[in-house]
Scaffold this motif. Sequence first.
Motif, PDB file in Angstrom:
ATOM      1  N   GLY A 102       0.813  -1.212   0.000  1.00 50.96           N
ATOM      2  CA  GLY A 102       0.000   0.000   0.000  1.00 50.96           C
ATOM      3  C   GLY A 102       0.844   1.258   0.000  1.00 50.96           C
ATOM      4  N   ALA A 103       1.953   1.246   0.754  1.00 58.14           N
ATOM      5  CA  ALA A 103       2.840   2.409   0.774  1.00 58.14           C
ATOM      6  C   ALA A 103       3.497   2.619  -0.581  1.00 58.14           C
ATOM      7  CB  ALA A 103       3.898   2.230   1.864  1.00 58.14           C
ATOM      8  N   ILE A 104       3.866   1.546  -1.231  1.00 58.96           N
ATOM      9  CA  ILE A 104       4.464   1.671  -2.572  1.00 58.96           C
ATOM     10  C   ILE A 104       3.439   2.247  -3.542  1.00 58.96           C
ATOM     11  CG2 ILE A 104       5.313   0.330  -4.542  1.00 58.96           C
ATOM     12  CD1 ILE A 104       6.685  -1.509  -2.469  1.00 58.96           C
ATOM     13  N   LEU A 105       2.212   1.740  -3.501  1.00 55.51           N
ATOM     14  CA  LEU A 105       1.190   2.253  -4.421  1.00 55.51           C
ATOM     15  C   LEU A 105       0.819   3.701  -4.107  1.00 55.51           C
ATOM     16  CD1 LEU A 105      -1.267  -0.770  -4.816  1.00 55.51           C
ATOM     17  CD2 LEU A 105       0.381   0.114  -6.476  1.00 55.51           C
ATOM     18  N   THR A 106       0.873   4.089  -2.841  1.00 52.14           N
ATOM     19  CA  THR A 106       0.473   5.452  -2.475  1.00 52.14           C
ATOM     20  C   THR A 106       1.541   6.477  -2.835  1.00 52.14           C
ATOM     21  OG1 THR A 106      -0.868   4.604  -0.669  1.00 52.14           O
ATOM     22  CG2 THR A 106      -0.276   6.919  -0.579  1.00 52.14           C
ATOM     23  N   TRP A 107       2.785   6.226  -2.501  1.00 50.73           N
ATOM     24  CA  TRP A 107       3.798   7.263  -2.641  1.00 50.73           C
ATOM     25  C   TRP A 107       4.808   7.047  -3.756  1.00 50.73           C
ATOM     26  CZ3 TRP A 107       2.953   5.825   2.740  1.00 50.73           C
ATOM     27  CH2 TRP A 107       2.141   6.736   3.412  1.00 50.73           C
ATOM     28  N   ALA A 108       4.934   5.838  -4.297  1.00 40.09           N
ATOM     29  CA  ALA A 108       5.996   5.596  -5.272  1.00 40.09           C
ATOM     30  C   ALA A 108       5.496   5.406  -6.698  1.00 40.09           C
ATOM     31  CB  ALA A 108       6.811   4.378  -4.858  1.00 40.09           C
ATOM     32  N   VAL A 109       4.231   5.150  -6.882  1.00 39.31           N
ATOM     33  CA  VAL A 109       3.723   4.868  -8.227  1.00 39.31           C
ATOM     34  C   VAL A 109       3.053   6.118  -8.792  1.00 39.31           C
ATOM     35  CG1 VAL A 109       2.087   3.470  -9.549  1.00 39.31           C
ATOM     36  CG2 VAL A 109       3.419   2.411  -7.728  1.00 39.31           C
ATOM     37  N   GLU A 110       3.496   6.502  -9.959  1.00 40.42           N
ATOM     38  CA  GLU A 110       2.877   7.620 -10.679  1.00 40.42           C
ATOM     39  C   GLU A 110       2.159   7.030 -11.890  1.00 40.42           C
ATOM     40  OE1 GLU A 110       2.835  10.830  -9.853  1.00 40.42           O
ATOM     41  OE2 GLU A 110       3.965  10.412  -8.024  1.00 40.42           O
ATOM     42  N   PHE A 111       0.982   6.498 -11.637  1.00 46.10           N
ATOM     43  CA  PHE A 111       0.249   5.823 -12.698  1.00 46.10           C
ATOM     44  C   PHE A 111      -1.202   6.258 -12.630  1.00 46.10           C
ATOM     45  CE2 PHE A 111      -2.005   2.008 -14.316  1.00 46.10           C
ATOM     46  CZ  PHE A 111      -1.426   1.946 -15.569  1.00 46.10           C
ATOM     47  N   ASP A 112      -1.747   6.637 -13.761  1.00 47.89           N
ATOM     48  CA  ASP A 112      -3.142   7.059 -13.808  1.00 47.89           C
ATOM     49  C   ASP A 112      -3.950   6.039 -14.592  1.00 47.89           C
ATOM     50  OD1 ASP A 112      -2.735   9.408 -12.406  1.00 47.89           O
ATOM     51  OD2 ASP A 112      -2.144  10.516 -14.209  1.00 47.89           O
ATOM     52  N   LEU A 113      -5.049   5.640 -14.006  1.00 46.88           N
ATOM     53  CA  LEU A 113      -5.961   4.698 -14.643  1.00 46.88           C
ATOM     54  C   LEU A 113      -7.339   5.344 -14.630  1.00 46.88           C
ATOM     55  CD1 LEU A 113      -5.036   1.791 -15.477  1.00 46.88           C
ATOM     56  CD2 LEU A 113      -6.494   0.971 -13.669  1.00 46.88           C
ATOM     57  N   ALA A 114      -8.053   5.209 -15.724  1.00 46.29           N
ATOM     58  CA  ALA A 114      -9.373   5.840 -15.823  1.00 46.29           C
ATOM     59  C   ALA A 114     -10.331   5.182 -14.834  1.00 46.29           C
ATOM     60  CB  ALA A 114      -9.914   5.713 -17.243  1.00 46.29           C
ATOM     61  N   GLY A 115     -10.906   5.964 -13.937  1.00 42.19           N
ATOM     62  CA  GLY A 115     -11.893   5.461 -12.988  1.00 42.19           C
ATOM     63  C   GLY A 115     -11.291   4.814 -11.760  1.00 42.19           C
ATOM     64  N   LEU A 116      -9.953   4.835 -11.599  1.00 41.08           N
ATOM     65  CA  LEU A 116      -9.319   4.189 -10.455  1.00 41.08           C
ATOM     66  C   LEU A 116      -8.180   5.079  -9.958  1.00 41.08           C
ATOM     67  CD1 LEU A 116      -9.181   1.569  -8.717  1.00 41.08           C
ATOM     68  CD2 LEU A 116      -7.486   0.750 -10.332  1.00 41.08           C
ATOM     69  N   ASP A 117      -8.227   5.391  -8.698  1.00 37.47           N
ATOM     70  CA  ASP A 117      -7.172   6.202  -8.106  1.00 37.47           C
ATOM     71  C   ASP A 117      -6.217   5.274  -7.363  1.00 37.47           C
ATOM     72  OD1 ASP A 117      -5.619   8.241  -7.202  1.00 37.47           O
ATOM     73  OD2 ASP A 117      -7.141   9.090  -5.849  1.00 37.47           O
ATOM     74  N   ILE A 118      -4.973   5.159  -7.840  1.00 38.17           N
ATOM     75  CA  ILE A 118      -3.983   4.256  -7.262  1.00 38.17           C
ATOM     76  C   ILE A 118      -3.656   4.655  -5.821  1.00 38.17           C
ATOM     77  CG2 ILE A 118      -1.539   3.612  -7.437  1.00 38.17           C
ATOM     78  CD1 ILE A 118      -3.213   2.034  -9.283  1.00 38.17           C
ATOM     79  N   ASN A 119      -3.671   5.946  -5.536  1.00 37.62           N
ATOM     80  CA  ASN A 119      -3.379   6.400  -4.181  1.00 37.62           C
ATOM     81  C   ASN A 119      -4.424   5.890  -3.181  1.00 37.62           C
ATOM     82  OD1 ASN A 119      -1.143   7.756  -5.105  1.00 37.62           O
ATOM     83  ND2 ASN A 119      -2.229   9.691  -5.376  1.00 37.62           N
ATOM     84  N   VAL A 120      -5.697   5.894  -3.588  1.00 37.66           N
ATOM     85  CA  VAL A 120      -6.754   5.386  -2.705  1.00 37.66           C
ATOM     86  C   VAL A 120      -6.613   3.879  -2.504  1.00 37.66           C
ATOM     87  CG1 VAL A 120      -9.252   5.084  -2.467  1.00 37.66           C
ATOM     88  CG2 VAL A 120      -8.327   7.246  -3.311  1.00 37.66           C
ATOM     89  N   VAL A 121      -6.263   3.162  -3.554  1.00 37.02           N
ATOM     90  CA  VAL A 121      -6.042   1.711  -3.435  1.00 37.02           C
ATOM     91  C   VAL A 121      -4.890   1.441  -2.469  1.00 37.02           C
ATOM     92  CG1 VAL A 121      -5.343  -0.363  -4.700  1.00 37.02           C
ATOM     93  CG2 VAL A 121      -6.982   1.204  -5.712  1.00 37.02           C
ATOM     94  N   GLY A 122      -3.831   2.244  -2.543  1.00 38.62           N
ATOM     95  CA  GLY A 122      -2.705   2.085  -1.624  1.00 38.62           C
ATOM     96  C   GLY A 122      -3.092   2.339  -0.183  1.00 38.62           C
ATOM     97  N   VAL A 123      -3.885   3.360   0.050  1.00 36.19           N
ATOM     98  CA  VAL A 123      -4.327   3.657   1.424  1.00 36.19           C
ATOM     99  C   VAL A 123      -5.215   2.537   1.947  1.00 36.19           C
ATOM    100  CG1 VAL A 123      -5.712   5.237   2.819  1.00 36.19           C
ATOM    101  CG2 VAL A 123      -4.084   6.152   1.167  1.00 36.19           C
ATOM    102  N   ILE A 124      -6.089   2.003   1.109  1.00 39.94           N
ATOM    103  CA  ILE A 124      -6.965   0.895   1.520  1.00 39.94           C
ATOM    104  C   ILE A 124      -6.122  -0.330   1.875  1.00 39.94           C
ATOM    105  CG2 ILE A 124      -8.698  -0.742   0.693  1.00 39.94           C
ATOM    106  CD1 ILE A 124      -9.946   1.612  -0.855  1.00 39.94           C
TER     107      ILE A 124
END
Length: 93
Positions: free
Chosen positions: A13-35
């Motif tokens: 989750g920490a990697i997805l929140t702070w290290a990944v700069e990826f945009d997906l339509a309809g999905l926020d990677i930062n929110v997935v990382g926090v979850i």
Amino acid sequence: MTIAGGIILIMLGAILTWAVEFDLAGLDINVVGVILMLGGLAGLLFGIYRIAVTRRAVGPIDEPVHRHEIYEEPETRRTTVYEERRHYDEPPL
């Protein structure tokens, strides 16, 4: 979930929140990382709680247990042997 599983989820989750700069339509990677971090934290706390309850359930032993076993000799059996007398006119066995 084990403690190791909780730690892995927190790290992912920490990697997805702070290290990944990826945009997906309809999905926020930062929110997935926090979850994932929150789920890992919940799993980590549950694993620690389970270990604490398991260790607390075993109570101290006040006295050592002594076994007093009595060994008795088995009764001796008497056997009777009968011998048959063989006559010399009978054929050998």
